[in-house]
Motif scaffolding. Structure first.
Motif, PDB file in Angstrom:
ATOM      1  N   LEU A   1       0.813  -1.219   0.000  1.00  0.00           N
ATOM      2  CA  LEU A   1       0.000   0.000   0.000  1.00  0.00           C
ATOM      3  C   LEU A   1       0.844   1.265   0.000  1.00  0.00           C
ATOM      4  CD1 LEU A   1      -3.067  -1.154   2.082  1.00  0.00           C
ATOM      5  CD2 LEU A   1      -3.073  -0.270  -0.260  1.00  0.00           C
TER       6      LEU A   1
ATOM      7  N   ALA B   1       7.930  -7.466  -6.361  1.00  0.00           N
ATOM      8  CA  ALA B   1       8.679  -8.724  -6.387  1.00  0.00           C
ATOM      9  C   ALA B   1       7.772  -9.935  -6.621  1.00  0.00           C
ATOM     10  CB  ALA B   1       9.443  -8.899  -5.082  1.00  0.00           C
TER      11      ALA B   1
ATOM     12  N   TRP C   1       1.251  -8.504  -1.922  1.00  0.00           N
ATOM     13  CA  TRP C   1       1.615  -9.867  -1.482  1.00  0.00           C
ATOM     14  C   TRP C   1       2.110  -9.850  -0.020  1.00  0.00           C
ATOM     15  CZ3 TRP C   1       6.407 -11.505   0.194  1.00  0.00           C
ATOM     16  CH2 TRP C   1       6.562 -12.890   0.340  1.00  0.00           C
TER      17      TRP C   1
ATOM     18  N   MET D   1       9.596  -1.068   0.110  1.00  0.00           N
ATOM     19  CA  MET D   1       9.652  -2.536   0.177  1.00  0.00           C
ATOM     20  C   MET D   1       9.253  -3.082   1.553  1.00  0.00           C
ATOM     21  SD  MET D   1      12.510  -1.433  -1.879  1.00  0.00           S
ATOM     22  CE  MET D   1      14.065  -2.001  -1.323  1.00  0.00           C
TER      23      MET D   1
ATOM     24  N   TYR E   1      -5.920  -8.086  18.035  1.00  0.00           N
ATOM     25  CA  TYR E   1      -6.744  -7.243  17.169  1.00  0.00           C
ATOM     26  C   TYR E   1      -7.603  -8.200  16.376  1.00  0.00           C
ATOM     27  CZ  TYR E   1      -2.715  -8.478  14.258  1.00  0.00           C
ATOM     28  OH  TYR E   1      -1.709  -9.179  13.622  1.00  0.00           O
TER      29      TYR E   1
ATOM     30  N   MET F   1       6.248  -6.903   9.135  1.00  0.00           N
ATOM     31  CA  MET F   1       6.166  -5.438   9.109  1.00  0.00           C
ATOM     32  C   MET F   1       7.577  -4.880   9.233  1.00  0.00           C
ATOM     33  SD  MET F   1       3.150  -5.228  11.953  1.00  0.00           S
ATOM     34  CE  MET F   1       4.028  -6.278  13.094  1.00  0.00           C
TER      35      MET F   1
ATOM     36  N   GLY G   1       2.912  -1.535  12.806  1.00  0.00           N
ATOM     37  CA  GLY G   1       1.587  -2.156  12.917  1.00  0.00           C
ATOM     38  C   GLY G   1       0.463  -1.178  12.663  1.00  0.00           C
ATOM     39  N   HIS G   2       0.798   0.030  12.248  1.00  0.00           N
ATOM     40  CA  HIS G   2      -0.219   1.057  12.001  1.00  0.00           C
ATOM     41  C   HIS G   2      -0.132   1.527  10.561  1.00  0.00           C
ATOM     42  CE1 HIS G   2      -3.253   3.093  14.212  1.00  0.00           C
ATOM     43  NE2 HIS G   2      -2.667   2.862  15.367  1.00  0.00           N
TER      44      HIS G   2
HETATM   45  C1  LIG Z   1      -0.599  -9.713  10.146  1.00  0.00           C
HETATM   46  C2  LIG Z   1      -0.578  -8.207  10.088  1.00  0.00           C
HETATM   47  C3  LIG Z   1      -1.626  -7.477  10.638  1.00  0.00           C
HETATM   48  C4  LIG Z   1      -1.620  -6.081  10.565  1.00  0.00           C
HETATM   49  N1  LIG Z   1      -2.758  -5.403  10.952  1.00  0.00           N
HETATM   50  C5  LIG Z   1      -2.835  -4.060  10.709  1.00  0.00           C
HETATM   51  C6  LIG Z   1      -4.054  -3.371  10.944  1.00  0.00           C
HETATM   52  O1  LIG Z   1      -5.089  -3.956  11.310  1.00  0.00           O
HETATM   53  N2  LIG Z   1      -4.067  -2.030  10.744  1.00  0.00           N
HETATM   54  C7  LIG Z   1      -2.973  -1.349  10.307  1.00  0.00           C
HETATM   55  O2  LIG Z   1      -3.023  -0.112  10.172  1.00  0.00           O
HETATM   56  N3  LIG Z   1      -1.810  -1.999  10.011  1.00  0.00           N
HETATM   57  C8  LIG Z   1      -1.728  -3.331  10.188  1.00  0.00           C
HETATM   58  N4  LIG Z   1      -0.568  -4.004   9.878  1.00  0.00           N
HETATM   59  C9  LIG Z   1       0.575  -3.254   9.322  1.00  0.00           C
HETATM   60  C10 LIG Z   1       0.416  -2.938   7.829  1.00  0.00           C
HETATM   61  O3  LIG Z   1      -0.080  -4.067   7.147  1.00  0.00           O
HETATM   62  C11 LIG Z   1       1.775  -2.541   7.242  1.00  0.00           C
HETATM   63  O4  LIG Z   1       2.343  -1.507   8.008  1.00  0.00           O
HETATM   64  C12 LIG Z   1       1.633  -2.026   5.805  1.00  0.00           C
HETATM   65  O5  LIG Z   1       0.864  -2.899   5.028  1.00  0.00           O
HETATM   66  C13 LIG Z   1       3.022  -1.843   5.189  1.00  0.00           C
HETATM   67  O6  LIG Z   1       2.878  -1.560   3.826  1.00  0.00           O
HETATM   68  P1  LIG Z   1       4.151  -1.501   2.876  1.00  0.00           P
HETATM   69  O7  LIG Z   1       3.653  -1.173   1.527  1.00  0.00           O
HETATM   70  O8  LIG Z   1       5.167  -0.620   3.517  1.00  0.00           O
HETATM   71  O9  LIG Z   1       4.771  -2.968   2.947  1.00  0.00           O
HETATM   72  P2  LIG Z   1       4.258  -4.330   2.258  1.00  0.00           P
HETATM   73  O10 LIG Z   1       2.795  -4.366   2.156  1.00  0.00           O
HETATM   74  O11 LIG Z   1       4.934  -5.441   2.954  1.00  0.00           O
HETATM   75  O12 LIG Z   1       4.778  -4.198   0.771  1.00  0.00           O
HETATM   76  C14 LIG Z   1       6.124  -4.253   0.423  1.00  0.00           C
HETATM   77  C15 LIG Z   1       6.191  -4.907  -0.954  1.00  0.00           C
HETATM   78  O13 LIG Z   1       7.504  -4.736  -1.474  1.00  0.00           O
HETATM   79  C16 LIG Z   1       7.798  -5.881  -2.229  1.00  0.00           C
HETATM   80  N5  LIG Z   1       9.260  -5.957  -2.370  1.00  0.00           N
HETATM   81  C17 LIG Z   1      10.196  -6.223  -1.420  1.00  0.00           C
HETATM   82  N6  LIG Z   1      11.422  -6.216  -1.947  1.00  0.00           N
HETATM   83  C18 LIG Z   1      11.273  -5.928  -3.261  1.00  0.00           C
HETATM   84  C19 LIG Z   1      12.185  -5.802  -4.347  1.00  0.00           C
HETATM   85  N7  LIG Z   1      13.507  -5.978  -4.185  1.00  0.00           N
HETATM   86  N8  LIG Z   1      11.689  -5.526  -5.587  1.00  0.00           N
HETATM   87  C20 LIG Z   1      10.361  -5.336  -5.778  1.00  0.00           C
HETATM   88  N9  LIG Z   1       9.456  -5.460  -4.785  1.00  0.00           N
HETATM   89  C21 LIG Z   1       9.898  -5.744  -3.539  1.00  0.00           C
HETATM   90  C22 LIG Z   1       7.221  -7.028  -1.415  1.00  0.00           C
HETATM   91  O14 LIG Z   1       7.007  -8.178  -2.208  1.00  0.00           O
HETATM   92  C23 LIG Z   1       5.924  -6.400  -0.901  1.00  0.00           C
HETATM   93  O15 LIG Z   1       4.799  -6.705  -1.704  1.00  0.00           O
HETATM   94  C24 LIG Z   1      -0.515  -5.401   9.985  1.00  0.00           C
HETATM   95  C25 LIG Z   1       0.556  -6.121   9.477  1.00  0.00           C
HETATM   96  C26 LIG Z   1       0.535  -7.516   9.512  1.00  0.00           C
HETATM   97  C27 LIG Z   1       1.689  -8.274   8.931  1.00  0.00           C
END
Ligand SMILES: Cc1cc2nc3c(=O)[nH]c(=O)nc-3n(C[C@H](O)[C@H](O)[C@H](O)COP(=O)(O)OP(=O)(O)OC[C@H]3O[C@@H](n4cnc5c(N)ncnc54)[C@H](O)[C@@H]3O)c2cc1C
Length: 430
Positions: free
Chosen positions: A39, A60, A65, A237, A288, A341, A366-367
């Protein structure tokens, strides 16, 4: 063959099964390349595309994912760092500006769901935060401060009122927040990807960046099947950040958390949970959860630095749920999963520039629902020159994670939090 999503409730109820964005192949060029299709990356890409920018997004595996497609789906303001810690570092006025950004993050998601008509995000209003110890005064003060400082209409609930909603001896008082909500994060993320594509963003799934040349005016990113040149790069990432950009990896602690999905309980779920709101308890790394379709409970819990899932994951989460709701004895678990996370040591998002035209947007802890939305927006504003709001995050930079010792320290801190939670709860029951 497209890589698979892990087995989660969201994967099982995925609305958009057929869209696949083929991997990067051969040589390409773009103005802005976003790395990571969670996201954070999607939000940045969408905000940039809405500003008419030329964007390519490399993911990736599959869109959302990682954590973004596996989480608890609860969307509420605030950060992983608590108010006191943020104020201690930046002072009260700066804190209030940051908090307002986090509120804006919630509104961005609400508005995207509305304006893009994302019905399969299954948005349900309301969040209920409960505590496991006597906290009447503290929660009343919290509600007053939310109203006074941010105009938020959150409502204090007595123990009896909490019990009308959650039939459990575990809880004392609570706070009801009608302006927060919960949703299906994977369907939402894939809808954002479709909107990005509609606006001209070139998305490539199964395109892990394995090499990144980020010095100089032209940045070069390599995947297994191709290479892309970009003027500007956004690194998003999350907890899956590998060694490709060592400065980012060194500043991040990957932390796992777990969720299980129960069997459909139908009306039986009302023996325990009588609210449609998302529920979070106030332990430092507490539970949660929420009721999903058919009376299934999606029950989330714990944080850990361990990389592999414990072998008894489903059963241990089941036991935890039953310790709060023993009346649901005998319930079965359909599946359980983990997600990773990214946390910074200061527990705040890491948003800023690594070098000219090299941005990072990560460590949402986690937020991450509200903060990835606003993180993507302020990075896009920074790239487009529309605002310098990203600088509000500057005091929380890329602090070194402490290496292996840092990881061990996190696990120890978590255990000490658990001990403190146990003691605080015990005192309320004596
Ligand atoms: C089980 C769980 C429950 C949670 N519950 C909540 C909740 O209820 N409310 C809330 O606010 N937050 C919650 N969180 C936290 C929240 O989901 C994360 O903080 C947020 O989704 C992080 O988003 P992101 O895009 O930074 O990371 P991610 O969604 O992890 O995305 C990173 C992406 O980068 C890709 N990537 C990595 N390396 C590479 C590369 N070299 N080349 C190309 N792509 C790459 C990965 O494949 C991945 O898809 C929760 C987290 C988890 C795991």
């Amino acid at each position: 063959m497209p890589s698979e999503y892990v087995d989660t409730y969201y994967q099982r109820t995925l609305a958009d099964r057929d869209t696949y964005y083929p991997p990067l192949a051969g040589a390409a060029s773009t103005d802005i390349c976003v790395v990571g299709g969670g996201l954070a990356g999607l939000s940045a890409a969408l905000e940039l595309a809405r500003r008419g920018r030329d964007v390519t997004l490399l993911e990736a595996r599959r869109i959302a994912w990682g954590a973004s497609g596996r989480n608890g789906g609860s969307v509420s303001p605030a950060f992983s760092a608590g108010a006191d810690a943020i104020i201690a570092r930046v002072g009260p006025e700066h804190y209030r500006q940051l908090y307002r950004l986090s509120m804006e993050g919630v509104e961005i998601i609400r508005e995207n769901i509305r304006s893009l008509g994302i019905a399969d995000a299954h948005k349900v209003d309301g969040r209920l935060r409960v505590v496991r110890y006597e906290a009447t005064e503290a929660l009343q003060r919290f509600c007053e401060a939310q109203q006074r400082d941010f105009g938020r209409e959150v409502r204090f609930l007595t123990r009896a009122q909490v019990r009308e909603r959650l039939v459990s001896d575990a809880y004392f008082q609570g706070v009801e927040d009608p302006a927060s909500f919960h949703f299906h994060p994977l369907n939402y993320a894939r809808a954002l990807a479709r909107e990005c594509a509609r606006l001209g963003v070139r998305i490539h799934e199964d395109s892990a960046v394995s090499q990144a040349g980020l010095d100089g005016a032209v940045k070069r990113l390599r995947t297994a099947g191709g290479e892309i040149e970009a003027r500007c790069v956004v690194l998003a990432m999350g907890g899956y950040t590998g060694p490709v950009v060592p400065g980012l990896r060194r500043a991040m602690l990957p932390i796992a958390t777990y969720i299980m999905l129960t069997e459909p309980l139908g009306d039986r779920v009302r023996q325990a949970i009588r609210t449609a709101a998302a529920i979070g308890d106030d332990r430092r790394a507490g539970n949660y959860y929420r009721v999903l379709d058919g009376g299934r409970i999606g029950w989330g819990s714990r944080i850990t630095t361990r990389v592999d899932d414990p072998p008894d994951l489903a059963e241990s989460l089941r036991r935890e749920l039953l310790s709060v709701y023993p009346q649901l004895q005998g319930l079965r678990v359909e599946t359980a999963w983990s997600g990773r996370m990214a946390y910074a040591r200061h527990l705040m998002p890491q948003i800023g520039k690594l070098a000219p035209d090299v941005w990072y947007c990560t460590a949402f802890g986690g937020h991450g629902m509200n903060t990835t939305a606003i993180g993507g927006r302020v990075v896009a504003e920074g790239i487009a020159g529309d605002s310098g709001r990203y600088r509000l995050f500057e005091p929380f930079g890329l602090a070194w994670n402490g290496g292996a010792l840092g990881t061990a320290a996190v696990q120890l801190t978590y255990w000490s939090y658990q001990a403190r939670d146990w003691w605080r709860e015990r005192r309320s029951r004596i």
